[in-house]
Design an enzyme around this catalytic site. Structure first.
Site, PDB file in Angstrom:
ATOM      1  N   ARG A 206       0.845  -1.206   0.000  1.00 30.46           N
ATOM      2  CA  ARG A 206       0.000   0.000   0.000  1.00 30.46           C
ATOM      3  C   ARG A 206       0.878   1.253   0.000  1.00 30.46           C
ATOM      4  O   ARG A 206       0.563   2.239  -0.667  1.00 30.46           O
ATOM      5  CB  ARG A 206      -0.944  -0.004   1.200  1.00 30.46           C
TER       6      ARG A 206
ATOM      7  N   CYS B 184      -1.704   5.885   8.913  1.00 31.34           N
ATOM      8  CA  CYS B 184      -1.986   4.600   8.265  1.00 31.34           C
ATOM      9  C   CYS B 184      -3.064   4.851   7.224  1.00 31.34           C
ATOM     10  O   CYS B 184      -3.045   5.889   6.559  1.00 31.34           O
ATOM     11  CB  CYS B 184      -2.386   3.548   9.293  1.00 31.34           C
TER      12      CYS B 184
END
Length: 280
Positions: free
Chosen positions: A175, A233
């Site tokens: 990611r 995050c």
């Protein structure tokens, strides 16, 4: 109170004259429901608190899991039996990254006697410790939430800190690099951010690494004793575990949480996005 507690320590506390409040915050990004897991079995006297609806505000441009309003958080925690004079232990399905969200919120709100259960419910049940299936309805608590005890970043702060200090991205490497993005509309990372996957805080047995190991890990990422540190995050959940890990490592100042995280960053199409393994 240390920020991480063992299953044996929790068992002793539950058998003491002054047991802690225990919060079950099991949650998974793509399901199934943590509440279903709670109803199938939980630590004795644990109260379920939902990450999506009770430990987060309404999703929108501020992110998928923005911080809840302090008054709303206070009502939630009081309903769960949380009091200012009583310690709190929180747990999730295993690695503590989700439980760290509840730990962070309580610490942010001024409650200092909070710990995450090492190994979570998986460790508790694997050791054959008692499990209950009843829905716990505690006496209301009296906790008072006074936000600001831990630092918070907005998008501009995060962009600045990525250049003037260290901004850690707690997501999986794929990611971070932009190879995959299962949830948000854009893939990549905040320019200048360094990847620090939350899974690296654990040892081969799924328990939190020692203070020495964590300190070496963060030093390798450029975090020194005086380095200003921020973390993010996908939506501000698992990044909380980096704040906790830095505290375990002995970092002298709390890391700042970019609460909106990547879901807030990409809500503005004008914000730059970096891809690949380098900070950019």
């Amino acid at each position: 109170m240390r920020p991480v507690i063992s299953t044996a320590e929790l068992a002793d506390l539950l058998d003491s004259d002054h047991p802690p409040t225990v919060l079950d915050v099991r949650w998974r990004l793509t399901g199934p429901s943590g509440r279903d897991s709670y109803e199938r079995g939980h630590v004795p006297e644990a109260v379920f608190v939902d990450v999506d609806t009770e430990l987060s505000g309404k999703p929108g441009t501020e992110g998928r899991h923005p911080l809840p309003e302090p008054a709303v958080l206070q009502r939630t925690l009081r309903a769960a039996g949380v009091s200012g004079s009583r310690p709190v232990v929180v747990y999730d399905d295993g690695d503590g990254s989700v439980a760290a969200r509840a730990w962070w919120l309580l610490r942010w709100g001024g409650h200092r006697r909070v710990a995450v259960l090492d190994g979570g419910f998986a460790a508790w049940s694997a050791e054959g410790r008692p499990v209950e299936t009843n829905i716990v309805r505690p006496e209301p608590g009296d906790v008072v939430i006074r936000p600001g005890a831990l630092p918070v970043l907005d998008a501009d702060d995060a962009a600045s800190l990525a250049r003037s200090g260290v901004l850690l991205d707690a997501r999986a490497p794929q990611r971070y690099t932009g190879e995959v993005e299962p949830v948000d509309p854009k893939a990549g990372h905040v320019p200048g951010a360094i990847n620090s996957p939350f899974t690296e805080h654990l040892d081969e047995n799924g328990r939190w690494r020692s203070a020495e190991e964590l300190a070496r890990h963060f030093a390798e990422l450029g975090v020194g004793p005086e380095t200003p540190v921020g973390v993010y995050c996908g939506s501000g959940i698992t990044a909380c575990s980096v704040v906790l890990a830095l505290e375990l490592a002995g970092h002298p100042r709390p890391a700042a949480l970019y609460a909106g995280s990547w879901s807030n960053w990409v809500a503005d199409p004008d914000r730059p996005v970096a891809t690949g393994p380098q900070p950019g």
